[in-house]
Design a protein around this motif. Sequence first.
Motif, PDB file in Angstrom:
ATOM      1  N   VAL A 141     -31.213 -22.070  -5.963  1.00 14.83           N
ATOM      2  CA  VAL A 141     -30.793 -21.345  -5.036  1.00 14.83           C
ATOM      3  C   VAL A 141     -30.291 -22.438  -3.662  1.00 14.83           C
ATOM      4  O   VAL A 141     -31.000 -23.174  -4.116  1.00 14.83           O
ATOM      5  CB  VAL A 141     -32.313 -20.481  -4.752  1.00 14.83           C
ATOM      6  N   SER A 142     -29.103 -22.040  -2.938  1.00 14.39           N
ATOM      7  CA  SER A 142     -29.539 -22.742  -2.327  1.00 14.39           C
ATOM      8  C   SER A 142     -28.502 -22.165  -0.760  1.00 14.39           C
ATOM      9  O   SER A 142     -28.774 -20.554  -0.635  1.00 14.39           O
ATOM     10  CB  SER A 142     -27.506 -23.971  -2.645  1.00 14.39           C
ATOM     11  N   ASP A 192     -30.433 -31.004  -2.692  1.00  9.02           N
ATOM     12  CA  ASP A 192     -31.313 -30.540  -1.567  1.00  9.02           C
ATOM     13  C   ASP A 192     -31.292 -28.774  -1.488  1.00  9.02           C
ATOM     14  O   ASP A 192     -31.811 -28.127  -0.372  1.00  9.02           O
ATOM     15  CB  ASP A 192     -29.982 -30.426  -0.248  1.00  9.02           C
ATOM     16  N   ASP A 193     -30.963 -28.663  -2.761  1.00 11.23           N
ATOM     17  CA  ASP A 193     -31.468 -27.229  -3.552  1.00 11.23           C
ATOM     18  C   ASP A 193     -32.463 -27.150  -4.003  1.00 11.23           C
ATOM     19  O   ASP A 193     -33.115 -28.386  -4.790  1.00 11.23           O
ATOM     20  CB  ASP A 193     -29.547 -26.508  -4.087  1.00 11.23           C
ATOM     21  N   LEU A 194     -32.731 -25.573  -4.731  1.00  9.46           N
ATOM     22  CA  LEU A 194     -33.952 -25.444  -5.370  1.00  9.46           C
ATOM     23  C   LEU A 194     -33.161 -25.612  -6.611  1.00  9.46           C
ATOM     24  O   LEU A 194     -32.736 -24.427  -6.752  1.00  9.46           O
ATOM     25  CB  LEU A 194     -34.421 -24.556  -5.226  1.00  9.46           C
ATOM     26  N   ILE A 195     -33.722 -26.497  -7.644  1.00 12.48           N
ATOM     27  CA  ILE A 195     -33.380 -26.552  -9.253  1.00 12.48           C
ATOM     28  C   ILE A 195     -34.049 -25.859 -10.256  1.00 12.48           C
ATOM     29  O   ILE A 195     -35.751 -26.317  -9.664  1.00 12.48           O
ATOM     30  CB  ILE A 195     -32.668 -27.517  -9.069  1.00 12.48           C
ATOM     31  N   VAL A 196     -33.847 -24.515 -11.134  1.00 12.75           N
ATOM     32  CA  VAL A 196     -34.996 -24.573 -11.485  1.00 12.75           C
ATOM     33  C   VAL A 196     -34.235 -24.016 -12.880  1.00 12.75           C
ATOM     34  O   VAL A 196     -33.105 -24.048 -13.285  1.00 12.75           O
ATOM     35  CB  VAL A 196     -35.031 -22.654 -11.194  1.00 12.75           C
ATOM     36  N   ARG A 197     -34.789 -24.249 -13.988  1.00 13.28           N
ATOM     37  CA  ARG A 197     -34.733 -24.256 -15.300  1.00 13.28           C
ATOM     38  C   ARG A 197     -35.399 -22.694 -15.938  1.00 13.28           C
ATOM     39  O   ARG A 197     -36.549 -22.113 -15.634  1.00 13.28           O
ATOM     40  CB  ARG A 197     -35.654 -24.691 -16.537  1.00 13.28           C
TER      41      ARG A 197
END
Length: 370
Positions: A291-292, A277-282
Amino acid sequence: LIVVTDPHRVGHEETYYPGETNLRLADVVLINKIDSAKTEDVEALKNTIARVNPSAVIVDAESLITVEDSSIISGKKVLVVEDSRTSRNHICSLLRKFQFQVHEANDGLEALEELDNHRDIKMVIADHRMPNMDGYELVKAIRHEKRMQDLVFIGLSANGDSVLTSKFIKSGANDFLSKPFYHEEFYCRIMQNLESQEMIQTIRNSANLDPLTKVYNRRFLYEKAEELFANKASRKDVIVSMIDADNFKSVNDTYGHKTGDMLLQEFAALLKDYFPDDLIVRYGGEEFTVVSVRPPKVYLSALSAFMDAVRSTIFTNHKFNITCSIGVCTEEHKCLESQLEVADARLYEAKHAGKDQIILRDSVAKTVEA
């Protein structure tokens, strides 16, 4: 001679040439589309056949519709908004035949509640005339919500007014159908709009997703940051982590870049498992950002569990273990850039303190226990 008839067009079998001639000569008359036609129309057609050609054998048949790519529709959620129970049940029945998950609402206000409770609904099919909030007001309310900009909206009305059609489209509807409609046309409109939705999502993904790991790229991170930090109240809830796969260079040097790419893909998949449910970025190379807005205790517990999972996972077909280092910023900042800088500095500290650990505060290194 076998002749096919259509119960949606009762009367045509006697009024058009060569339809009537074929009907009189037929050995077998097949009545198609009985699954979608009205019962009284099917019976009226049978009576005509019995009168015009009493020796013909009558065969009932359904008109089956198939789709090339069932993944476009299977399991997708559709909300049907209609105050007439009879009409609503008919539409829901057509949708369930194609394995749509169907939600129902009696009017526009109920529809907005359903959309709030089920945020993965992909399409709304709504009648025009309804109590409390009609279809026209409903589509305007939906288009005012940013998260529902891509939602497919199809308007319905028994009123064949072309002005109403254009009014719906101008207000944000994707399509419009006049009732009664043929079920073939209904399915075609559904498929056409869902395919367009899929195409838009594919284009958006090509711009926002990292092609190797299939998590978001840095461009999308900064785009999303504008939303997160626009509201001062929600800004204090943002937690930023910088996560780095330890000793990644040695993997590339030992096994080659293809194995390195495979490791990054598996590492990203693990991130998705623990932070769904969080924003996962490479963020770049072997460095990822999460980002949570979850409560700090819950999020830090997930971080600790993720680190344990990384340690115990056997990566790639070369079967090796790795660890990771993490820098976390839980303090409130005015912009994402500031939080990223703090988290990145703490990641750097974790690396220089021996790796395989989480840094939560400046100059204090410790691994968070679950």
